[in-house]
Design an enzyme around this catalytic site. Structure first.
Site, PDB file in Angstrom:
ATOM      1  N   LYS A 202       0.858  -1.193   0.000  1.00  0.00           N
ATOM      2  CA  LYS A 202       0.000   0.000   0.000  1.00  0.00           C
ATOM      3  C   LYS A 202       0.889   1.236   0.000  1.00  0.00           C
ATOM      4  O   LYS A 202       1.632   1.484   0.943  1.00  0.00           O
ATOM      5  CB  LYS A 202      -0.913  -0.001   1.221  1.00  0.00           C
ATOM      6  CG  LYS A 202      -1.781   1.243   1.306  1.00  0.00           C
ATOM      7  CD  LYS A 202      -2.783   1.174   2.442  1.00  0.00           C
ATOM      8  CE  LYS A 202      -3.568   2.486   2.531  1.00  0.00           C
ATOM      9  NZ  LYS A 202      -4.570   2.453   3.603  1.00  0.00           N
ATOM     10  N   LYS A 255      -2.131  -1.564  -3.878  1.00  0.00           N
ATOM     11  CA  LYS A 255      -2.990  -0.386  -3.856  1.00  0.00           C
ATOM     12  C   LYS A 255      -2.160   0.879  -3.916  1.00  0.00           C
ATOM     13  O   LYS A 255      -1.192   0.979  -3.177  1.00  0.00           O
ATOM     14  CB  LYS A 255      -3.802  -0.425  -2.557  1.00  0.00           C
ATOM     15  CG  LYS A 255      -4.664   0.774  -2.321  1.00  0.00           C
ATOM     16  CD  LYS A 255      -5.293   0.675  -0.956  1.00  0.00           C
ATOM     17  CE  LYS A 255      -6.053   1.975  -0.730  1.00  0.00           C
ATOM     18  NZ  LYS A 255      -6.249   2.301   0.626  1.00  0.00           N
TER      19      LYS A 255
HETATM   20  C1  PBG Z   1      -7.647   3.501   5.284  1.00  0.00           C
HETATM   21  C2  PBG Z   1      -7.879   3.391   3.822  1.00  0.00           C
HETATM   22  C3  PBG Z   1      -7.669   4.341   2.819  1.00  0.00           C
HETATM   23  C4  PBG Z   1      -8.152   3.775   1.653  1.00  0.00           C
HETATM   24  C5  PBG Z   1      -8.597   2.502   1.951  1.00  0.00           C
HETATM   25  N1  PBG Z   1      -8.407   2.276   3.293  1.00  0.00           N
HETATM   26  C6  PBG Z   1      -7.159   5.721   2.890  1.00  0.00           C
HETATM   27  C7  PBG Z   1      -5.768   5.991   3.272  1.00  0.00           C
HETATM   28  O1  PBG Z   1      -4.955   5.117   3.532  1.00  0.00           O
HETATM   29  O2  PBG Z   1      -5.483   7.186   3.389  1.00  0.00           O
HETATM   30  C8  PBG Z   1      -8.182   4.434   0.308  1.00  0.00           C
HETATM   31  C9  PBG Z   1      -9.250   3.958  -0.622  1.00  0.00           C
HETATM   32  C10 PBG Z   1      -9.524   4.848  -1.768  1.00  0.00           C
HETATM   33  O3  PBG Z   1      -8.854   5.878  -2.000  1.00  0.00           O
HETATM   34  O4  PBG Z   1     -10.454   4.523  -2.522  1.00  0.00           O
HETATM   35  N2  PBG Z   1      -6.333   3.573   5.687  1.00  0.00           N
END
Ligand code: PBG
Length: 335
Positions: A202, A255
């Site tokens: 991520k 992601k």
């Molecule tokens: C929580 C989380 C996020 C997303 C999914 N889970 C935001 C982040 O990490 O700031 C992003 C999902 C999206 O942008 O569609 N941590």
């Protein structure tokens, strides 16, 4: 002119029946997951300004979206909770009557055909908006997220989500060792069969911008760079995936998706578990905005980008376009 050619690639492109037969990438609605934002309160179905067509729902209105999903044949949902109140330690994330727990219970009772995947993170629940417990001075002084102290909380949240009826736990916090901590906490409560889908690679990404507006989870100060990954790095993404698998992850996720197709390929070549990709909010909003302006054809662009993510090696796609994609797969546009 007549030349002798043994191979003519165009031979297999001559008509649609043939082209569809020789496709290398197949899509199925069974591989799609739709993210849903559940908000504390009643009678809420409000459109998210930065994500036209996407809504926040209160639990009593979840039926609106679940009915649409089932009609479209999309059965898998990722739950995100937006609590009424936040605090320093995100206690709303593990209360048995918390927003995500209530939503999971409601879905289990009223929509058992919806498969319940729980996003596990603290940023929607903490007053400071970070994905863990803070150490240090706070807003004005140096601060950081305390990795090991956060693990206890993540484990506790995972168990509360399991108690509430989650069928997959999906940690998105990016603390080191969280999969191990969550796996052992779940096992200790006899949830040995409950899978973990870890947000493994991520990246710290500006593509999450619209989500943070949707979920009210932007950090109040600082950024997430001390725990989410630097987008210059590829090997590190693979390392994260391999290490999550070592710790017990059943599915690993990359992601965002579109700018990270190389990471999806790298990970899917290296691992022996299913690979998921999350086409995040910014990817959705960019396409929506460009389509609205008349610059691109929305359906064609969404189909092309979704296929590219599967072609890169993903087996599962989390996308705000899940219902539309299911329809386009049905119509034979893709898949
Ligand atoms: C929580 C989380 C996020 C997303 C999914 N889970 C935001 C982040 O990490 O700031 C992003 C999902 C999206 O942008 O569609 N941590």
């Amino acid at each position: 002119m007549m030349i002798e050619l043994l191979h003519r690639e165009r031979r297999l492109r001559g008509n649609e029946t043939l082209r569809k037969m020789v496709r290398e990438t197949r899509l199925s609605r069974e591989a799609l997951i739709y993210p849903v934002f559940v908000k504390a309160g009643k009678n809420i179905a409000e459109e998210i300004a930065s994500m036209p067509g996407q809504y926040r729902y209160s639990v009593d209105k979840l039926g609106l979206i679940f009915d649409r999903l089932l009609l479209a044949g999309v059965k898998r949902v990722m739950f995100f909770g937006l609590p009424a109140e936040k605090d320093e330690v995100g206690s709303g994330a593990f209360r048995h009557d918390g927003i995500i727990q209530t939503a999971l219970g409601y879905a289990q009772d009223h929509f058992p055909e919806i498969y319940r995947i729980a996003d596990l993170c603290m940023c929607e629940y903490t007053s400071h908006g970070h994905c863990g417990i803070l150490q240090g001075e706070g807003p004005v002084g140096p601060f950081d997220v305390d990795n090991d102290a956060t693990l206890d909380y993540l484990a506790r949240i995972a168990v509360s989500q399991a108690d509430a009826g989650a069928q997959i736990i999906a940690p998105s916090d990016m603390m080191d060792g969280r999969v191990k901590a969550i796996r052992s906490a779940l096992d200790a409560k006899d949830y040995t069969s409950l899978p973990i889908m870890s947000y493994a690679a991520k990246y710290s990404s500006s593509f999450y911008g619209p989500f943070r507006e949707a979920a009210g989870s932007a950090p109040a100060f600082g950024d997430r760079k001390s725990y989410q990954m630097d987008y210059h790095n590829k090997k590190e993404g693979l390392k994260e995936a391999l290490r999550d698998i070592d710790e017990g992850a059943d599915i690993v996720m990359v992601k965002p998706a579109l700018s990270y197709l190389d990471i999806i390929r790298e990970v899917s070549d290296a691992v022996l578990v299913p690979v998921a990709a999350y086409s995040v909010s910014g990817e959705y909003s960019m396409i929506k905005a460009a389509a609205k302006a008349g610059f691109i054809d929305e359906a064609n662009i969404v189909c092309e980008t979704a296929v590219s993510i599967f072609r890169a090696g993903a087996e599962i796609l989390i996308t705000y376009y899940a219902m539309e994609l299911a329809k386009w797969i049905d119509e034979g546009r893709i898949g």
